[in-house]
Design a protein around this motif. Structure first.
Motif, PDB file in Angstrom:
ATOM      1  N   GLU A 266      -1.123  63.203 -17.046  1.00 18.29           N
ATOM      2  CA  GLU A 266      -1.701  63.976 -15.949  1.00 18.29           C
ATOM      3  C   GLU A 266      -2.589  63.114 -15.051  1.00 18.29           C
ATOM      4  O   GLU A 266      -2.507  63.182 -13.821  1.00 18.29           O
ATOM      5  N   THR A 267      -3.408  62.269 -15.659  1.00 18.73           N
ATOM      6  CA  THR A 267      -4.279  61.376 -14.872  1.00 18.73           C
ATOM      7  C   THR A 267      -3.443  60.409 -14.054  1.00 18.73           C
ATOM      8  O   THR A 267      -3.689  60.222 -12.853  1.00 18.73           O
ATOM      9  N   ARG A 268      -2.452  59.794 -14.701  1.00 15.14           N
ATOM     10  CA  ARG A 268      -1.591  58.846 -13.978  1.00 15.14           C
ATOM     11  C   ARG A 268      -0.807  59.530 -12.865  1.00 15.14           C
ATOM     12  O   ARG A 268      -0.614  58.971 -11.780  1.00 15.14           O
ATOM     13  N   TYR A 269      -0.366  60.771 -13.118  1.00 15.87           N
ATOM     14  CA  TYR A 269       0.379  61.519 -12.106  1.00 15.87           C
ATOM     15  C   TYR A 269      -0.491  61.801 -10.888  1.00 15.87           C
ATOM     16  O   TYR A 269      -0.079  61.588  -9.744  1.00 15.87           O
ATOM     17  N   HIS A 270      -1.703  62.273 -11.111  1.00 19.15           N
ATOM     18  CA  HIS A 270      -2.610  62.577  -9.990  1.00 19.15           C
ATOM     19  C   HIS A 270      -2.961  61.307  -9.211  1.00 19.15           C
ATOM     20  O   HIS A 270      -3.035  61.342  -7.974  1.00 19.15           O
ATOM     21  N   GLU A 271      -3.170  60.204  -9.904  1.00 24.15           N
ATOM     22  CA  GLU A 271      -3.444  58.935  -9.217  1.00 24.15           C
ATOM     23  C   GLU A 271      -2.239  58.485  -8.402  1.00 24.15           C
ATOM     24  O   GLU A 271      -2.375  58.019  -7.259  1.00 24.15           O
ATOM     25  N   ALA A 272      -1.042  58.625  -8.967  1.00 29.62           N
ATOM     26  CA  ALA A 272       0.176  58.228  -8.253  1.00 29.62           C
ATOM     27  C   ALA A 272       0.402  59.107  -7.023  1.00 29.62           C
ATOM     28  O   ALA A 272       0.801  58.607  -5.968  1.00 29.62           O
ATOM     29  N   MET A 273       0.159  60.402  -7.143  1.00 34.50           N
ATOM     30  CA  MET A 273       0.325  61.290  -5.984  1.00 34.50           C
ATOM     31  C   MET A 273      -0.687  60.961  -4.891  1.00 34.50           C
ATOM     32  O   MET A 273      -0.356  60.994  -3.700  1.00 34.50           O
ATOM     33  N   ALA A 274      -1.918  60.637  -5.264  1.00 35.65           N
ATOM     34  CA  ALA A 274      -2.914  60.241  -4.267  1.00 35.65           C
ATOM     35  C   ALA A 274      -2.475  58.966  -3.560  1.00 35.65           C
ATOM     36  O   ALA A 274      -2.596  58.836  -2.337  1.00 35.65           O
ATOM     37  N   GLN A 275      -1.947  58.017  -4.327  1.00 41.82           N
ATOM     38  CA  GLN A 275      -1.446  56.773  -3.745  1.00 41.82           C
ATOM     39  C   GLN A 275      -0.240  57.058  -2.838  1.00 41.82           C
ATOM     40  O   GLN A 275      -0.117  56.460  -1.761  1.00 41.82           O
ATOM     41  N   ALA A 276       0.621  57.968  -3.250  1.00 44.96           N
ATOM     42  CA  ALA A 276       1.792  58.318  -2.435  1.00 44.96           C
ATOM     43  C   ALA A 276       1.365  58.955  -1.116  1.00 44.96           C
ATOM     44  O   ALA A 276       1.899  58.617  -0.052  1.00 44.96           O
ATOM     45  N   ARG A 277       0.403  59.872  -1.158  1.00 42.87           N
ATOM     46  CA  ARG A 277      -0.071  60.498   0.080  1.00 42.87           C
ATOM     47  C   ARG A 277      -0.711  59.472   1.007  1.00 42.87           C
ATOM     48  O   ARG A 277      -0.542  59.522   2.230  1.00 42.87           O
ATOM     49  N   SER A 278      -1.432  58.515   0.446  1.00 45.77           N
ATOM     50  CA  SER A 278      -2.030  57.457   1.252  1.00 45.77           C
ATOM     51  C   SER A 278      -0.944  56.600   1.902  1.00 45.77           C
ATOM     52  O   SER A 278      -1.031  56.242   3.077  1.00 45.77           O
ATOM     53  N   ARG A 279       0.097  56.301   1.136  1.00 49.45           N
ATOM     54  CA  ARG A 279       1.197  55.497   1.678  1.00 49.45           C
ATOM     55  C   ARG A 279       1.950  56.264   2.757  1.00 49.45           C
ATOM     56  O   ARG A 279       2.364  55.679   3.768  1.00 49.45           O
ATOM     57  N   VAL A 280       2.126  57.573   2.573  1.00 47.50           N
ATOM     58  CA  VAL A 280       2.778  58.395   3.596  1.00 47.50           C
ATOM     59  C   VAL A 280       1.990  58.311   4.900  1.00 47.50           C
ATOM     60  O   VAL A 280       2.567  58.132   5.974  1.00 47.50           O
ATOM     61  N   ALA A 281       0.689  58.435   4.825  1.00 47.27           N
ATOM     62  CA  ALA A 281      -0.150  58.357   6.028  1.00 47.27           C
ATOM     63  C   ALA A 281       0.026  57.020   6.737  1.00 47.27           C
ATOM     64  O   ALA A 281       0.175  56.965   7.951  1.00 47.27           O
ATOM     65  N   ALA A 282       0.038  55.937   5.965  1.00 49.88           N
ATOM     66  CA  ALA A 282       0.198  54.612   6.553  1.00 49.88           C
ATOM     67  C   ALA A 282       1.584  54.441   7.175  1.00 49.88           C
ATOM     68  O   ALA A 282       1.724  53.904   8.281  1.00 49.88           O
ATOM     69  N   LEU A 283       2.604  54.912   6.499  1.00 47.39           N
ATOM     70  CA  LEU A 283       3.984  54.780   7.020  1.00 47.39           C
ATOM     71  C   LEU A 283       4.201  55.636   8.261  1.00 47.39           C
ATOM     72  O   LEU A 283       4.888  55.224   9.188  1.00 47.39           O
ATOM     73  N   GLU A 284       3.592  56.818   8.296  1.00 51.19           N
ATOM     74  CA  GLU A 284       3.720  57.668   9.480  1.00 51.19           C
ATOM     75  C   GLU A 284       3.076  57.005  10.694  1.00 51.19           C
ATOM     76  O   GLU A 284       3.607  57.070  11.799  1.00 51.19           O
ATOM     77  N   VAL A 285       1.921  56.367  10.496  1.00 55.64           N
ATOM     78  CA  VAL A 285       1.265  55.673  11.606  1.00 55.64           C
ATOM     79  C   VAL A 285       2.120  54.514  12.088  1.00 55.64           C
ATOM     80  O   VAL A 285       2.281  54.298  13.288  1.00 55.64           O
ATOM     81  N   GLN A 286       2.705  53.771  11.161  1.00 51.87           N
ATOM     82  CA  GLN A 286       3.553  52.624  11.529  1.00 51.87           C
ATOM     83  C   GLN A 286       4.823  53.053  12.261  1.00 51.87           C
ATOM     84  O   GLN A 286       5.330  52.319  13.103  1.00 51.87           O
ATOM     85  N   SER A 287       5.356  54.220  11.929  1.00 49.73           N
ATOM     86  CA  SER A 287       6.639  54.625  12.519  1.00 49.73           C
ATOM     87  C   SER A 287       6.488  55.290  13.883  1.00 49.73           C
ATOM     88  O   SER A 287       7.472  55.656  14.500  1.00 49.73           O
ATOM     89  N   ARG A 288       5.272  55.449  14.371  1.00 50.61           N
ATOM     90  CA  ARG A 288       5.085  56.053  15.709  1.00 50.61           C
ATOM     91  C   ARG A 288       5.197  55.049  16.787  1.00 50.61           C
ATOM     92  O   ARG A 288       5.095  53.942  16.774  1.00 50.61           O
TER      93      ARG A 288
END
Length: 109
Positions: free
Chosen positions: A87-109
């Motif tokens: 559960e801890t690893r899952y929540h950390e991975a999802m937080a990292q995934a959301r952060s990466r999504v934000a970065a990729l969305e900014v790059q793709s604009r």
């Protein structure tokens, strides 16, 4: 009388054109021109063979929200289902995934 016949024929031709645009994808239901679905990045989770994989993927969706195509994917973490800290690893991975999504969305604009 000829003028009236020509006017009716023009109205019928315009109605046929509008119906063809609706039928073959030129207009959306609200009457505006349809836009091509744009690709966007999103966090996603897959579970198979005893492993939960957290990833980000670039997808296009139709108007109903169904995935039309997956254009890219990046794995963030693969967590064995039997892991004591799953559960801890899952929540950390999802937080990292959301952060990466934000970065990729900014790059793709």
């Amino acid at each position: 009388m000829r003028f009236l016949i020509i006017l009716v024929m023009l109205a019928v031709a315009a109605a046929v054109v509008v119906l063809l645009l609706y039928a073959f994808g030129g207009l959306a239901a609200d009457g505006r021109r349809r836009r091509e679905p744009s690709a966007r990045w999103e966090a996603h989770t897959e579970s198979s063979d005893g492993v939960t994989t957290v990833l980000v993927r670039q997808v296009t969706r139709d108007a109903s929200g169904a995935v039309l195509a997956e254009l890219g994917r990046q794995t963030v973490a693969a967590i064995p289902d039997g892991d004591a800290d799953w559960e801890t690893r899952y929540h950390e991975a999802m937080a990292q995934a959301r952060s990466r999504v934000a970065a990729l969305e900014v790059q793709s604009r």
